[in-house]
Design a protein around this motif. Structure first.
Motif, PDB file in Angstrom:
ATOM      1  N   HIS A 282     -10.593 -24.082  64.420  1.00 18.86           N
ATOM      2  CA  HIS A 282     -10.930 -23.246  63.231  1.00 18.86           C
ATOM      3  C   HIS A 282     -10.927 -24.650  62.337  1.00 18.86           C
ATOM      4  CE1 HIS A 282      -9.513 -19.610  64.314  1.00 18.86           C
ATOM      5  NE2 HIS A 282      -8.598 -20.505  65.090  1.00 18.86           N
ATOM      6  N   MET A 283     -12.316 -24.969  61.293  1.00 19.88           N
ATOM      7  CA  MET A 283     -12.354 -26.455  60.611  1.00 19.88           C
ATOM      8  C   MET A 283     -12.627 -25.952  59.147  1.00 19.88           C
ATOM      9  SD  MET A 283     -15.295 -27.804  62.459  1.00 19.88           S
ATOM     10  CE  MET A 283     -14.661 -27.195  63.895  1.00 19.88           C
ATOM     11  N   VAL A 284     -12.610 -26.666  58.303  1.00 19.13           N
ATOM     12  CA  VAL A 284     -13.063 -26.529  56.581  1.00 19.13           C
ATOM     13  C   VAL A 284     -13.646 -28.075  56.811  1.00 19.13           C
ATOM     14  CG1 VAL A 284     -12.703 -26.697  54.201  1.00 19.13           C
ATOM     15  CG2 VAL A 284     -11.305 -24.641  55.818  1.00 19.13           C
ATOM     16  N   GLY A 285     -14.888 -28.223  56.092  1.00 22.76           N
ATOM     17  CA  GLY A 285     -15.102 -29.537  56.146  1.00 22.76           C
ATOM     18  C   GLY A 285     -16.834 -29.868  56.010  1.00 22.76           C
ATOM     19  N   ALA A 286     -16.845 -31.297  55.632  1.00 28.73           N
ATOM     20  CA  ALA A 286     -18.139 -31.238  56.020  1.00 28.73           C
ATOM     21  C   ALA A 286     -19.331 -30.280  56.774  1.00 28.73           C
ATOM     22  CB  ALA A 286     -18.806 -31.996  55.038  1.00 28.73           C
TER      23      ALA A 286
ATOM     24  N   TRP B  38     -19.101 -25.599  49.949  1.00 26.64           N
ATOM     25  CA  TRP B  38     -18.471 -27.098  50.448  1.00 26.64           C
ATOM     26  C   TRP B  38     -17.810 -27.206  49.629  1.00 26.64           C
ATOM     27  CZ3 TRP B  38     -22.080 -29.298  53.381  1.00 26.64           C
ATOM     28  CH2 TRP B  38     -21.641 -30.688  53.544  1.00 26.64           C
ATOM     29  N   PRO B  39     -16.570 -27.509  50.625  1.00 26.73           N
ATOM     30  CA  PRO B  39     -16.654 -27.602  52.299  1.00 26.73           C
ATOM     31  C   PRO B  39     -16.762 -26.609  52.346  1.00 26.73           C
ATOM     32  CG  PRO B  39     -14.117 -27.925  51.903  1.00 26.73           C
ATOM     33  CD  PRO B  39     -14.764 -28.097  49.947  1.00 26.73           C
ATOM     34  N   GLU B  40     -17.475 -26.714  53.655  1.00 24.80           N
ATOM     35  CA  GLU B  40     -17.324 -25.313  54.592  1.00 24.80           C
ATOM     36  C   GLU B  40     -16.835 -24.907  55.329  1.00 24.80           C
ATOM     37  OE1 GLU B  40     -22.594 -26.064  55.595  1.00 24.80           O
ATOM     38  OE2 GLU B  40     -21.339 -26.641  56.786  1.00 24.80           O
ATOM     39  N   VAL B  41     -16.716 -23.524  55.802  1.00 25.72           N
ATOM     40  CA  VAL B  41     -15.709 -23.154  56.513  1.00 25.72           C
ATOM     41  C   VAL B  41     -16.121 -22.638  57.920  1.00 25.72           C
ATOM     42  CG1 VAL B  41     -13.933 -21.892  56.497  1.00 25.72           C
ATOM     43  CG2 VAL B  41     -14.459 -22.532  54.279  1.00 25.72           C
ATOM     44  N   ALA B  42     -15.312 -22.978  59.026  1.00 30.79           N
ATOM     45  CA  ALA B  42     -15.986 -21.922  60.303  1.00 30.79           C
ATOM     46  C   ALA B  42     -15.228 -21.783  61.392  1.00 30.79           C
ATOM     47  CB  ALA B  42     -17.042 -23.350  60.189  1.00 30.79           C
ATOM     48  N   SER B  43     -14.886 -21.202  62.186  1.00 33.49           N
ATOM     49  CA  SER B  43     -14.328 -20.320  63.204  1.00 33.49           C
ATOM     50  C   SER B  43     -14.986 -20.017  64.086  1.00 33.49           C
ATOM     51  CB  SER B  43     -13.338 -19.640  62.440  1.00 33.49           C
ATOM     52  OG  SER B  43     -12.051 -19.476  62.609  1.00 33.49           O
ATOM     53  N   VAL B  44     -13.881 -20.054  65.609  1.00 29.82           N
ATOM     54  CA  VAL B  44     -14.791 -19.483  66.733  1.00 29.82           C
ATOM     55  C   VAL B  44     -13.287 -18.962  67.223  1.00 29.82           C
ATOM     56  CG1 VAL B  44     -15.175 -21.033  67.960  1.00 29.82           C
ATOM     57  CG2 VAL B  44     -15.829 -19.582  68.833  1.00 29.82           C
ATOM     58  N   GLY B  45     -13.118 -18.239  68.066  1.00 25.10           N
ATOM     59  CA  GLY B  45     -12.158 -17.856  68.866  1.00 25.10           C
ATOM     60  C   GLY B  45     -10.891 -17.574  68.097  1.00 25.10           C
ATOM     61  N   LYS B  46      -9.716 -17.345  69.091  1.00 23.63           N
ATOM     62  CA  LYS B  46      -8.732 -16.375  68.345  1.00 23.63           C
ATOM     63  C   LYS B  46      -7.605 -17.279  67.027  1.00 23.63           C
ATOM     64  CE  LYS B  46      -8.635 -12.991  71.738  1.00 23.63           C
ATOM     65  NZ  LYS B  46      -9.115 -11.933  71.163  1.00 23.63           N
ATOM     66  N   THR B  47      -7.197 -16.715  66.119  1.00 23.82           N
ATOM     67  CA  THR B  47      -7.031 -17.636  65.248  1.00 23.82           C
ATOM     68  C   THR B  47      -4.794 -17.471  65.458  1.00 23.82           C
ATOM     69  OG1 THR B  47      -5.835 -14.896  64.252  1.00 23.82           O
ATOM     70  CG2 THR B  47      -8.162 -15.715  63.572  1.00 23.82           C
ATOM     71  N   GLU B  48      -3.934 -18.125  65.114  1.00 26.24           N
ATOM     72  CA  GLU B  48      -3.281 -18.682  65.067  1.00 26.24           C
ATOM     73  C   GLU B  48      -1.839 -17.176  64.840  1.00 26.24           C
ATOM     74  OE1 GLU B  48      -0.121 -21.681  63.842  1.00 26.24           O
ATOM     75  OE2 GLU B  48      -2.038 -22.719  62.847  1.00 26.24           O
ATOM     76  N   GLU B  49      -2.542 -16.031  64.447  1.00 25.53           N
ATOM     77  CA  GLU B  49      -2.076 -15.097  63.437  1.00 25.53           C
ATOM     78  C   GLU B  49      -2.651 -14.356  65.049  1.00 25.53           C
ATOM     79  OE1 GLU B  49      -2.222 -17.204  60.203  1.00 25.53           O
ATOM     80  OE2 GLU B  49      -4.097 -16.564  61.670  1.00 25.53           O
ATOM     81  N   GLN B  50      -3.469 -14.368  65.387  1.00 26.03           N
ATOM     82  CA  GLN B  50      -3.706 -13.215  66.844  1.00 26.03           C
ATOM     83  C   GLN B  50      -2.839 -13.866  67.954  1.00 26.03           C
ATOM     84  OE1 GLN B  50      -8.256 -14.017  65.813  1.00 26.03           O
ATOM     85  NE2 GLN B  50      -8.765 -11.950  65.526  1.00 26.03           N
ATOM     86  N   LEU B  51      -2.569 -14.872  68.347  1.00 28.81           N
ATOM     87  CA  LEU B  51      -1.763 -15.374  69.017  1.00 28.81           C
ATOM     88  C   LEU B  51      -0.377 -15.250  69.259  1.00 28.81           C
ATOM     89  CD1 LEU B  51      -4.164 -19.405  69.608  1.00 28.81           C
ATOM     90  CD2 LEU B  51      -4.252 -16.936  70.969  1.00 28.81           C
ATOM     91  N   LYS B  52       0.231 -14.777  67.804  1.00 31.54           N
ATOM     92  CA  LYS B  52       1.115 -15.006  68.180  1.00 31.54           C
ATOM     93  C   LYS B  52       1.852 -13.569  67.855  1.00 31.54           C
ATOM     94  CE  LYS B  52       2.560 -18.314  64.615  1.00 31.54           C
ATOM     95  NZ  LYS B  52       2.245 -19.065  62.802  1.00 31.54           N
ATOM     96  N   GLU B  53       0.607 -12.914  68.097  1.00 27.45           N
ATOM     97  CA  GLU B  53       0.627 -11.044  67.820  1.00 27.45           C
ATOM     98  C   GLU B  53       0.449 -10.450  69.273  1.00 27.45           C
ATOM     99  OE1 GLU B  53      -1.591  -7.092  66.160  1.00 27.45           O
ATOM    100  OE2 GLU B  53      -2.298  -8.808  65.089  1.00 27.45           O
ATOM    101  N   ALA B  54      -0.452 -11.275  70.692  1.00 33.55           N
ATOM    102  CA  ALA B  54      -0.381 -11.359  71.655  1.00 33.55           C
ATOM    103  C   ALA B  54       0.536 -11.572  72.329  1.00 33.55           C
ATOM    104  CB  ALA B  54      -1.810 -11.568  71.766  1.00 33.55           C
ATOM    105  N   GLY B  55       1.540 -12.604  71.638  1.00 38.01           N
ATOM    106  CA  GLY B  55       1.890 -13.037  72.376  1.00 38.01           C
ATOM    107  C   GLY B  55       2.645 -14.411  73.402  1.00 38.01           C
ATOM    108  N   VAL B  56       1.178 -15.160  73.017  1.00 41.91           N
ATOM    109  CA  VAL B  56       0.053 -15.638  73.758  1.00 41.91           C
ATOM    110  C   VAL B  56       1.359 -17.751  73.752  1.00 41.91           C
ATOM    111  CG1 VAL B  56      -1.201 -17.517  74.153  1.00 41.91           C
ATOM    112  CG2 VAL B  56      -2.094 -14.628  74.361  1.00 41.91           C
ATOM    113  N   ALA B  57       1.842 -17.721  74.375  1.00 42.13           N
ATOM    114  CA  ALA B  57       1.807 -19.694  74.278  1.00 42.13           C
ATOM    115  C   ALA B  57       0.711 -20.421  73.643  1.00 42.13           C
ATOM    116  CB  ALA B  57       3.131 -20.069  76.030  1.00 42.13           C
TER     117      ALA B  57
END
Length: 466
Positions: free
Chosen positions: A411-415, A353-372
């Motif tokens: 990507h989120m951190v929060g209640a 608490w707070p909870e952390v939740a995530s789905v899909g690509k991270t910023e690191e993954q998008l940068k690595e893949a060269g996605v704008a």
């Protein structure tokens, strides 16, 4: 000898859900479980009991730290009754595992108690109080995982413990040393921190929750430090020794200097490993890779064409809901349907608490893949609902394709982030744009408004409440 359309080895979330779906589709189904209760790690010594303790400890912390501000005065000292807390946890587990028994009976699934091992590709020996043999046209391996360890650490289950023992301690540690800054270590660390323990986290990587978006890691690190966690990233543990009731952990920091930690308990939470002990997979022609995982194709089929594998025993995130999706996938495949799983849309959650939740690509993954891409972020503290409940920490971040505006990651951190992430999963399943989310009405006041605001920010700095 009893014969079945499908036999499932392992009754965790993947196994029992696969069994239910197979039975619903008219397949004669057997479920094999070596332990006396159904539900696997998740229900017995994982997801469910840890959440029970997280909730109990959260109530205690609120009573000690926040009730007075809410205008709730409690006469006398507030004390922890750890024995009752553990007992309540166990009652939650018992009720939940009992519910699985009911579901098996309801769906007319034959349950065998004992260790299931292959005699060949269509015959399974079950070694329980007595040995039984069954025949199965198809088998689903759902044997899950066990806690990993480092080769030089001896787990004594008393002072040097895994998550299993941490769920039933008889006393609150004075100083709990947690090796591993991932989901399990942080969740159980927070339970005992709330109850009064000092907690030191030792993480080999350069940040906690290293597989998630670095923004989440940075925010959670800040929050936990505020809660008086001692976070030691970039530390390589090299020895763990017990001396009486003291545990001494030695590690090298990023400068290569030796650092010593002393505590009365040490929780080893360095991940989990696939569990195939006693399965005798080779007798059925099932191959394992060098990581101990069972190799499967896109249909979750092993090297034996009538045998499938799901959950922690195969590649991918070790998550109960991933295993469930895979269980349903195999059942429907066996019934001739055409199911699908999008592994990019399996959400990950940390129940601190707070909870952390995530789905899909991270910023690191998008940068690595060269996605704008473009980013929209909104702080939880800007919400009226957050101020009302005093849950001010965290943020929601929406990542969207720079050209098409399609949402690529949330990507989120929060209640209540664990619940909020489902909105992002639905949006991404239907390939929504950030603008789509921003134009949907979100009830006020809610935590979910942060998702709308972050989507507004991603569409061109249009967030309304910052």
């Amino acid at each position: 000898m009893n014969s079945y359309d499908v036999a499932i080895i392992g009754s965790g979330p993947g196994g029992y859900v696969a069994a239910i779906r197979c039975a619903q589709l008219g397949l004669k189904t057997a479920l094999i479980e070596k332990y006396s209760t159904l539900g696997g790690t998740c229900l017995n010594v994982g997801c469910i009991p840890s959440k029970a303790l997280l909730d109990s400890s959260h109530h205690y912390e609120d009573a000690v730290k926040h009730f007075e501000e809410h205008g709730i005065d409690i006469p006398g000292d507030i004390k922890v009754n750890l024995k009752q807390m553990i007992a309540r946890k166990q009652s939650v587990v018992d009720t939940t595992t009992g519910g699985i028994d009911f579901l098996m009976k309801k769906n007319k699934i034959d349950v065998y108690q004992g260790l299931g091992s292959f005699k060949d590709a269509t015959h399974i020996l079950i070694k329980g109080e007595e040995e039984t043999e069954i025949e199965a046209k198809n088998t689903i391996i759902a044997t899950g995982s066990k806690p990993s360890n480092l080769p030089f650490i001896t787990i004594d289950k008393e002072r040097i413990i895994t998550s299993t023992e941490a769920l039933k301690l008889k006393e609150i540690p004075k100083h709990l040393i947690v090796i591993g800054g991932g989901v399990i270590g942080l969740e159980l660390g927070q339970v005992y921190k709330r109850l009064g323990a000092d907690v030191s986290v030792i993480e080999y990587m350069d940040r906690i929750i290293p597989t998630m978006d670095s923004g989440l890691s940075k925010e959670l690190n800040k929050v936990l430090k505020k809660q008086k966690f001692k976070i030691n990233a970039s530390h390589k543990v090299k020895s763990v020794e017990r001396v009486g009731d003291e545990v001494i952990v030695k590690a090298d920091n990023k400068k290569g200097e030796e650092v010593e930690f002393k505590g009365d308990y040490c929780l080893v939470s360095v991940g989990r490993r696939p569990y195939t002990d006693g399965l005798n997979a080779e007798a059925a022609g099932v191959t394992l890779n060098d990581r101990g995982q069972i190799d499967v194709n896109e249909n979750l089929q092993t090297s034996a064409k009538n045998i499938y594998a799901i959950g922690d025993v195969i590649k991918g995130a070790m998550l109960a809901h991933k295993a469930e999706e895979e269980g349903v996938f195999v059942a429907e495949t066996l019934a001739g349907q055409k199911p699908h799983i999008d592994y990019n849309l399996i959400p990950g959650v940390v129940y601190t608490w707070p909870e952390v939740a995530s789905v899909g690509k991270t910023e690191e993954q998008l940068k690595e893949a060269g996605v704008a891409y473009k980013t929209g972020q909104f702080p939880m503290r800007a919400l009226g609902r957050s101020r009302a409940s005093m849950d001010l920490d965290g943020f929601v971040k929406v990542l969207a394709d720079k050209t098409t505006d399609e949402v690529l990651g949330v990507h989120m951190v929060g209640a209540r982030a664990a619940d909020l992430i489902a909105e992002a999963v639905v949006a991404m399943e239907y390939r929504a744009s950030a603008e789509d989310i921003s134009r949907m009405s979100h009830a006020h006041p809610t935590f979910a408004e942060a998702i709308k605001e972050a989507a507004l920010a991603a569409t061109g700095d249009r967030a309304l409440h910052v």
